[in-house]
Every structure is written in structure tokens, then in C-alpha cells.
Design a protein around this motif. Structure first.
Motif, PDB file in Angstrom:
ATOM      1  N   ARG A 200      46.759  37.012  23.301  1.00  0.00           N
ATOM      2  CA  ARG A 200      47.857  36.192  23.816  1.00  0.00           C
ATOM      3  C   ARG A 200      48.435  35.402  22.652  1.00  0.00           C
ATOM      4  O   ARG A 200      47.722  35.039  21.728  1.00  0.00           O
ATOM      5  CB  ARG A 200      47.352  35.197  24.875  1.00  0.00           C
ATOM      6  CG  ARG A 200      46.736  35.863  26.106  1.00  0.00           C
ATOM      7  CD  ARG A 200      47.789  36.568  26.940  1.00  0.00           C
ATOM      8  NE  ARG A 200      47.263  37.195  28.141  1.00  0.00           N
ATOM      9  CZ  ARG A 200      46.882  38.466  28.218  1.00  0.00           C
ATOM     10  NH1 ARG A 200      46.925  39.250  27.151  1.00  0.00           N
ATOM     11  NH2 ARG A 200      46.473  38.974  29.356  1.00  0.00           N
ATOM     12  N   TRP A 201      49.738  35.116  22.741  1.00  0.00           N
ATOM     13  CA  TRP A 201      50.409  34.376  21.664  1.00  0.00           C
ATOM     14  C   TRP A 201      51.069  33.135  22.243  1.00  0.00           C
ATOM     15  O   TRP A 201      51.939  33.231  23.106  1.00  0.00           O
ATOM     16  CB  TRP A 201      51.460  35.290  21.004  1.00  0.00           C
ATOM     17  CG  TRP A 201      52.272  34.645  19.920  1.00  0.00           C
ATOM     18  CD1 TRP A 201      51.991  33.492  19.237  1.00  0.00           C
ATOM     19  CD2 TRP A 201      53.498  35.136  19.378  1.00  0.00           C
ATOM     20  NE1 TRP A 201      52.970  33.242  18.304  1.00  0.00           N
ATOM     21  CE2 TRP A 201      53.909  34.231  18.373  1.00  0.00           C
ATOM     22  CE3 TRP A 201      54.298  36.249  19.643  1.00  0.00           C
ATOM     23  CZ2 TRP A 201      55.079  34.406  17.640  1.00  0.00           C
ATOM     24  CZ3 TRP A 201      55.458  36.433  18.914  1.00  0.00           C
ATOM     25  CH2 TRP A 201      55.839  35.521  17.914  1.00  0.00           C
ATOM     26  N   HIS A 202      50.628  31.966  21.788  1.00  0.00           N
ATOM     27  CA  HIS A 202      51.267  30.709  22.209  1.00  0.00           C
ATOM     28  C   HIS A 202      52.431  30.479  21.259  1.00  0.00           C
ATOM     29  O   HIS A 202      52.260  29.861  20.212  1.00  0.00           O
ATOM     30  CB  HIS A 202      50.279  29.537  22.106  1.00  0.00           C
ATOM     31  CG  HIS A 202      49.102  29.690  23.010  1.00  0.00           C
ATOM     32  ND1 HIS A 202      49.131  29.315  24.335  1.00  0.00           N
ATOM     33  CD2 HIS A 202      47.863  30.196  22.798  1.00  0.00           C
ATOM     34  CE1 HIS A 202      47.959  29.570  24.887  1.00  0.00           C
ATOM     35  NE2 HIS A 202      47.170  30.106  23.982  1.00  0.00           N
ATOM     36  N   ARG A 203      53.585  31.013  21.598  1.00  0.00           N
ATOM     37  CA  ARG A 203      54.733  30.892  20.697  1.00  0.00           C
ATOM     38  C   ARG A 203      55.430  29.563  20.974  1.00  0.00           C
ATOM     39  O   ARG A 203      55.863  29.317  22.118  1.00  0.00           O
ATOM     40  CB  ARG A 203      55.693  32.062  20.917  1.00  0.00           C
ATOM     41  CG  ARG A 203      56.779  32.104  19.889  1.00  0.00           C
ATOM     42  CD  ARG A 203      57.675  33.303  20.080  1.00  0.00           C
ATOM     43  NE  ARG A 203      58.798  33.208  19.170  1.00  0.00           N
ATOM     44  CZ  ARG A 203      59.873  33.954  19.229  1.00  0.00           C
ATOM     45  NH1 ARG A 203      59.976  34.885  20.142  1.00  0.00           N
ATOM     46  NH2 ARG A 203      60.850  33.797  18.370  1.00  0.00           N
ATOM     47  N   PRO A 204      55.562  28.723  19.951  1.00  0.00           N
ATOM     48  CA  PRO A 204      56.178  27.418  20.197  1.00  0.00           C
ATOM     49  C   PRO A 204      57.536  27.581  20.876  1.00  0.00           C
ATOM     50  O   PRO A 204      58.309  28.465  20.507  1.00  0.00           O
ATOM     51  CB  PRO A 204      56.336  26.825  18.795  1.00  0.00           C
ATOM     52  CG  PRO A 204      55.364  27.569  17.944  1.00  0.00           C
ATOM     53  CD  PRO A 204      55.210  28.929  18.543  1.00  0.00           C
ATOM     54  N   GLU A 205      57.794  26.794  21.818  1.00  0.00           N
ATOM     55  CA  GLU A 205      59.033  26.768  22.608  1.00  0.00           C
ATOM     56  C   GLU A 205      59.200  27.964  23.540  1.00  0.00           C
ATOM     57  O   GLU A 205      60.159  28.038  24.291  1.00  0.00           O
ATOM     58  CB  GLU A 205      60.286  26.642  21.725  1.00  0.00           C
ATOM     59  CG  GLU A 205      60.482  25.249  21.168  1.00  0.00           C
ATOM     60  CD  GLU A 205      60.638  25.270  19.665  1.00  0.00           C
ATOM     61  OE1 GLU A 205      61.344  26.142  19.168  1.00  0.00           O
ATOM     62  OE2 GLU A 205      60.031  24.400  19.011  1.00  0.00           O
ATOM     63  N   CYS A 206      58.275  28.924  23.484  1.00  0.00           N
ATOM     64  CA  CYS A 206      58.424  30.088  24.361  1.00  0.00           C
ATOM     65  C   CYS A 206      57.269  30.196  25.342  1.00  0.00           C
ATOM     66  O   CYS A 206      57.297  31.020  26.250  1.00  0.00           O
ATOM     67  CB  CYS A 206      58.489  31.385  23.555  1.00  0.00           C
ATOM     68  SG  CYS A 206      59.921  31.467  22.511  1.00  0.00           S
ATOM     69  N   GLY A 207      56.220  29.418  25.122  1.00  0.00           N
ATOM     70  CA  GLY A 207      55.056  29.499  26.012  1.00  0.00           C
ATOM     71  C   GLY A 207      54.168  30.668  25.648  1.00  0.00           C
ATOM     72  O   GLY A 207      54.194  31.156  24.513  1.00  0.00           O
ATOM     73  N   LEU A 208      53.435  31.147  26.653  1.00  0.00           N
ATOM     74  CA  LEU A 208      52.455  32.207  26.415  1.00  0.00           C
ATOM     75  C   LEU A 208      53.146  33.565  26.450  1.00  0.00           C
ATOM     76  O   LEU A 208      53.727  33.945  27.453  1.00  0.00           O
ATOM     77  CB  LEU A 208      51.387  32.115  27.515  1.00  0.00           C
ATOM     78  CG  LEU A 208      50.069  32.802  27.218  1.00  0.00           C
ATOM     79  CD1 LEU A 208      49.370  32.132  26.039  1.00  0.00           C
ATOM     80  CD2 LEU A 208      49.159  32.768  28.446  1.00  0.00           C
ATOM     81  N   VAL A 209      53.081  34.281  25.335  1.00  0.00           N
ATOM     82  CA  VAL A 209      53.778  35.569  25.257  1.00  0.00           C
ATOM     83  C   VAL A 209      52.760  36.702  25.454  1.00  0.00           C
ATOM     84  O   VAL A 209      51.760  36.763  24.737  1.00  0.00           O
ATOM     85  CB  VAL A 209      54.472  35.733  23.878  1.00  0.00           C
ATOM     86  CG1 VAL A 209      55.316  36.992  23.833  1.00  0.00           C
ATOM     87  CG2 VAL A 209      55.318  34.513  23.565  1.00  0.00           C
ATOM     88  N   PRO A 210      52.984  37.600  26.433  1.00  0.00           N
ATOM     89  CA  PRO A 210      52.043  38.694  26.641  1.00  0.00           C
ATOM     90  C   PRO A 210      52.185  39.765  25.556  1.00  0.00           C
ATOM     91  O   PRO A 210      53.261  39.901  24.966  1.00  0.00           O
ATOM     92  CB  PRO A 210      52.440  39.252  28.017  1.00  0.00           C
ATOM     93  CG  PRO A 210      53.868  38.871  28.198  1.00  0.00           C
ATOM     94  CD  PRO A 210      54.096  37.624  27.398  1.00  0.00           C
ATOM     95  N   PRO A 211      51.108  40.517  25.314  1.00  0.00           N
ATOM     96  CA  PRO A 211      51.110  41.450  24.186  1.00  0.00           C
ATOM     97  C   PRO A 211      52.197  42.524  24.247  1.00  0.00           C
ATOM     98  O   PRO A 211      52.668  42.964  23.206  1.00  0.00           O
ATOM     99  CB  PRO A 211      49.718  42.076  24.219  1.00  0.00           C
ATOM    100  CG  PRO A 211      49.105  41.691  25.500  1.00  0.00           C
ATOM    101  CD  PRO A 211      49.799  40.494  25.999  1.00  0.00           C
ATOM    102  N   ARG A 212      52.598  42.922  25.468  1.00  0.00           N
ATOM    103  CA  ARG A 212      53.599  44.003  25.494  1.00  0.00           C
ATOM    104  C   ARG A 212      54.893  43.578  24.810  1.00  0.00           C
ATOM    105  O   ARG A 212      55.696  44.401  24.413  1.00  0.00           O
ATOM    106  CB  ARG A 212      53.839  44.486  26.933  1.00  0.00           C
ATOM    107  CG  ARG A 212      54.633  43.542  27.797  1.00  0.00           C
ATOM    108  CD  ARG A 212      54.784  44.058  29.215  1.00  0.00           C
ATOM    109  NE  ARG A 212      54.329  43.069  30.165  1.00  0.00           N
ATOM    110  CZ  ARG A 212      55.025  41.992  30.539  1.00  0.00           C
ATOM    111  NH1 ARG A 212      56.213  41.779  30.046  1.00  0.00           N
ATOM    112  NH2 ARG A 212      54.540  41.137  31.406  1.00  0.00           N
ATOM    113  N   GLU A 213      55.088  42.261  24.647  1.00  0.00           N
ATOM    114  CA  GLU A 213      56.332  41.800  24.010  1.00  0.00           C
ATOM    115  C   GLU A 213      56.259  41.728  22.493  1.00  0.00           C
ATOM    116  O   GLU A 213      57.269  41.502  21.845  1.00  0.00           O
ATOM    117  CB  GLU A 213      56.737  40.437  24.582  1.00  0.00           C
ATOM    118  CG  GLU A 213      57.256  40.566  25.997  1.00  0.00           C
ATOM    119  CD  GLU A 213      57.634  39.242  26.622  1.00  0.00           C
ATOM    120  OE1 GLU A 213      58.013  38.315  25.889  1.00  0.00           O
ATOM    121  OE2 GLU A 213      57.525  39.153  27.860  1.00  0.00           O
TER     122      GLU A 213
END
Ligand code: C2E
Ligand code: CMP
Ligand code: CA
Ligand code: CA
Length: 441
Positions: A200-213
Motif C-alpha cells: 500500500r502507498w500512503h501518497r501525501p494528499e491522495c490517501g491510500l493508493v492501491p497497488p493496481r494504480e
């Protein structure tokens, strides 16, 4: 177009399926300057002249032959034809429709699509400057509306992708990644056998980004190599912690395993494989408790570049699973070649098996194939207790899915291990022994 003769189905290397070639007699105008577009043409045989009408008369721009393409400009941007195409030697032409091109461009790298559009726009404006008098009629608005929208989308997608790539490059250093863990459960006794680590990626300002993205981009840019190494290291360390917790709870419990997803790209360079080996050795977990999951697609497509890496990891003692098994590939010879331990039945079959007889039979067949080859089976994406019942009937050893648990952060795993094993049987009739081979468990 009346001089067209028979059509012949042809399979090109363009990935557009079967296309029909059309035979044109010499002298036929395929289209005229100023006509609306609609398709491009690939010349299979014969010759086609491209000419424009300038003030001084006809001006031949090119005579094109086999393997060359024309009519692509209007097909891509929806403007009118910039020149006239006339057959000079009997020709076999394969039309490629705008719709087919549009589909391809949608799937292409957004930056490449954007570049194509920019180059094409520049060419159009140069053509207009060179030939004021024969400037094409303004095209009907309906024709340009769609390509303009696509242009805008291509630009937005390209910009997004450039930003995403940059953010992804910084994410490791900024510690923005986290692993979630999804329990893998023994079908028969419903106890936790292990976990799959999911990024999982906690992208600042985007929240939790799932791997498929972002996994695809990480693979395309090679960033998956350092990211994958971080995943492996973190998952190994966590496993050691989970095992310690588990041992404290029940002295007789078999130790847990950890599944880690690996991209083929991580196995290409022997130096990267050595780093993976070092991470596993240094983690002090039993390599036999680490399962590397590689998708069936990447095993087949990158067979040669991944082979020696897989063998080295295998020699260290890790187990190997084929992820997303059953979709799109029919060659099973690799199953023996790499001494693979586990087949993971793709979620698309499991999630439809209760109402689609084909899916049900595929799940059954994959399970028996695995048993024949002395491999374990993990069914993915189990959401319904009736799916679990059928899996038990088939003798499937393990499952994972929302029925038991979604992927969860590490702190929740510790809580989950402290709680009694997930109870699903009360919702289902008892019975159905586990037939999973569990050679290493
Ligand atoms: P995968 O390896 O097939 O992982 C299983 C995916 O199915 C996970 O999605 C999981 O959350 C989801 N799933 C599990 N059970 C259920 C269910 O019952 N219902 C539904 N609807 N979904 C379920 P997730 O975590 O979004 O991961 C997507 C994919 O991203 C993974 O598919 C894997 O291919 C890739 N991926 C994740 N982490 C990594 C990683 O560390 N490295 C690499 N190379 N790929 C990764
Ligand atoms: P299109 O504008 O759809 O229709 C006319 C086609 O002629 C155009 O796409 C190109 O494929 C081709 N064409 C235009 N200019 C040239 C050129 N200078 N040389 C070769 N082919 C051309
Ligand atoms: Ca997986
Ligand atoms: Ca999968």
C-alpha cells in the motif's frame, strides 16, 4: 471503391486480431484530399500514390509500397484527408479503423499518445502554412469533437503519469509504503497458515493508493526492483515477529508462512537476485516459510530472463507459487521446469464458481492438476461461505478472501493472532477434510 475485388482475412503483427485485406485495381482512388477520415490502410501488396493539389497542379508526395501505412493522419485526429491516395499497381490494402486505433491509443502509454498528438498537430499546421490555397475545408464539428476530448484526456493522463512517476521515485525514501497482510487459511480446519503481504502507498494528499494504480508504472520504470526488495525485507521481518507471537500463544502451532509478490523484473539481473538472497539470509527466518508469488503471465513471458533467478531462490529453500493461475495461458510445461510448489487459483474463477458452471469446473480441474503434480492450491478471493464449501469438496488446501479477512495492517495481525482462529464453520455444515498436501507445513 467500386473496383474492389475479394477480401481476404489476414492476421498482422499489430495485435488487432484478424483484419480483412481488400484488393484494389490500378487507378482506384482509395480516398480524395478533403474526404472525411475513418480508417488508415496498411499496404500488404502493390503500390499507392499520395498526391496533393497545389496551385501549380498535382504534386506527388510519395509512392508507397508493401509494409507502409497511409491515411493514419485523419484516422487519428478526425480531420479530413490531407492528400489523395490512388492505387498505381494492383494493391491489397488492410483497413484499420479509427475505432481500433482509438482503443490501442487508450491502452498505450499516455505520454506516447500525447507526443503522437502533438507531432500530428504540428505537421497539420506546417501543411496549412505551406499550402494556404488548398487548405482543407474546416472539418464538421462532430468529427473533431471526439479527438479533441481524447487529446485533452491524453494530456491529462500524461501529466498524471509524470507526476505519479516522480512521486513514486520519492516514496521509498519518504517511507510512504506500508505492507498489509491478508491471512491464508487452511480450508479444512480454518486455522491461519500464513499471510500474503500486499503493498500500500500512503501518497501525501491522495490517501491510500492501491497497488493496481502504481505497480505497472513501478515495473515499467524499474522502480519495482528497490520497492520489491523493501517489500521482501519488511515481510521477512514481520514474519519473524508474527511467528514469535504465534509461538507464545500456542506451543504446538506450526509456524506461519509469508507470501510475497515478486515481479519478473526483479529476477532479471543476477545482482538484484543476489540482494534478495541476502535479505532472506539476513532475516533469520526459515527460507522454507517464505513463498514467492509470481504471476503465470510473467513466468511465461519472461521465462528465460527469470529462470536462473528463480532457481537460485529455490535453491535457498524458498517456495514458489504461481499467482493468478488459469487466465490466458495453456502451456503447463513450466510447472515442472521450475519445481513450483503452489498454484493460486485466480479470483475471477472463484468469485463466479457458484453460478458459472465453467468456472466451477476450472476450479475443480486446477485443484486436481495441482494434486497430480504434488502441489498445494490456494483459492483467492473467497467471499462466500458456499464457495468455501465447494473448495473443500474439491480438496483445495487453502483459501484467502474477504470471507475471512481483508488485507490488514501489521498491528491488526497481532490482534488477529491473539483472537481464536476465525470461525466460519458455524455458518456452514461441518465436514470436508483438508486435502492440501502441505509438504512444507
Ligand atoms: P494479487 O497478488 O492477486 O493479490 C490479491 C488481490 O486480491 C489483493 O488486491 C487483495 O486485496 C484482493 N483480494 C483478496 N481477497 C479478495 C476478495 O475476497 N475479494 C476481492 N474483491 N478482492 C480480494 P490488492 O492488495 O489491491 O493487490 C492487487 C495486486 O497488486 C496484487 O494482486 C499483486 O499483483 C499486486 N501487488 C500487491 N503487492 C505487491 C508487491 O509487493 N509487489 C508486486 N510486484 N505486486 C504487488
Ligand atoms: P491522411 O491525411 O489521413 O490522408 C492522406 C494521407 O497521405 C495522410 O493521412 C498520410 O498517410 C499520407 N501523407 C500525407 N503527407 C505525406 C507525405 N508528405 N509523404 C507521404 N505520405 C503522406
Ligand atoms: Ca499474489
Ligand atoms: Ca492473484
Amino acid at each position: 471503391m467500386s473496383d474492389r475485388a475479394q477480401t481476404t482475412p489476414i492476421r498482422t503483427e499489430l495485435g488487432l486480431g484478424e483484419l480483412s485485406a481488400v484488393v484494389y485495381k490500378p487507378g482506384t482512388r482509395v480516398f480524395r484530399e478533403g474526404d472525411p477520415g475513418g480508417c488508415a490502410f496498411l499496404i500488404e501488396r502493390g503500390q499507392v500514390e499520395i498526391a496533393r493539389h497545389a496551385e501549380g497542379g498535382r504534386h506527388v508526395l510519395a509512392v508507397l509500397g508493401p509494409g507502409e501505412l497511409f491515411g493514419e493522419m485523419a484516422a487519428i485526429d478526425g480531420e479530413v484527408r490531407s492528400a489523395t491516395a490512388t492505387v498505381v499497381e494492383e494493391a491489397e490494402l488492410i483497413p484499420i479503423s479509427s475505432a481500433q486505433l482509438e482503443k490501442k491509443m487508450h491502452r498505450a502509454d499516455p505520454l506516447v499518445t500525447l507526443l503522437l498528438r502533438v507531432v500530428l498537430d504540428r505537421l497539420r499546421s506546417t501543411q496549412r502554412e505551406l499550402c494556404h490555397e488548398c487548405q482543407p475545408e474546416p472539418s464538421p464539428s462532430g468529427l473533431r469533437a471526439l479527438p479533441d476530448r481524447l487529446y485533452g484526456m491524453a494530456r491529462a493522463r500524461a501529466v498524471d503519469q509524470i507526476k505519479l512517476g516522480k512521486a513514486l521515485r520519492d516514496a521509498l525514501e519518504r517511507r510512504e509504503f506500508e505492507l498489509f497482510y491478508q491471512p491464508i487459511i487452511r480450508c479444512g480446519v480454518e486455522s491461519t497458515a500464513g499471510f500474503e503481504a500486499l503493498l500500500r502507498w500512503h501518497r501525501p494528499e491522495c490517501g491510500l493508493v492501491p497497488p493496481r494504480e502504481f505497480i505497472h508504472l513501478a515495473e515499467d520504470t524499474g522502480l519495482i526492483v528497490p520497492i520489491g526488495l523493501w517489500v521482501l525485507e519488511t515481510a521477512c521481518n514481520m514474519l519473524s515477529g508474527f511467528q514469535a507471537h504465534y509461538r507464545r500463544l500456542t506451543s504446538e502451532a506450526p509456524s506461519l508462512f509469508m507470501s510475497v509478490n515478486v515481479s519478473a523484473r526483479q529476477l532479471e539481473d543476477p545482482a538484484d537476485v543476489d540482494k534478495m538472497l541476502a535479505v532472506i539470509r539476513n532475516s533469520r527466518v526459515d527460507p522454507g516459510r517464505i513463498k514467492l508469488e509470481i504471476t503465470e503471465g510473467s513466468i511465461i513471458e519472461q521465462l528465460d530472463s527469470a529462470a536462473s533467478g528463480l532457481e537460485k531462490l529455490r535453491d535457498l529453500g524458498v517456495t514458489l507459487a504461481v499467482d493468478d493461475f488459469g487466465i490466458g495461458y495453456s502451456s503447463f510445461s513450466y510447472l515442472h521446469r521450475f519445481h513450483l510448489d503452489t498454484l493460486k487459483v485466480d479470483r475471477s474463477f472463484v468469485s463466479t464458481m457458484l453460478y458459472n458452471e465453467d468456472s466451477l469446473q476450472i476450479v475443480r480441474a486446477i485443484t486436481s492438476l495441482a494434486h497430480e503434480l504434488d502441489m498445494d492450491v490456494i483459492a483467492e478471493g473467497v467471499e462466500d461461505v458456499n464457495e468455501l464449501l465447494r473448495l473443500r469438496e474439491f480438496g483445495c488446501g487453502y483459501f484467502q478472501g474477504f470471507l475471512c479477512s481483508r488485507p490488514i495492517p501489521a498491528r491488526q495481525v497481532v490482534r488477529l493472532l491473539k483472537a481464536p482462529p476465525p470461525r466460519l464453520a458455524h455458518r456452514a455444515p461441518a465436514g470436508g477434510a483438508a486435502h492440501g498436501k502441505g509438504r512444507r507445513r
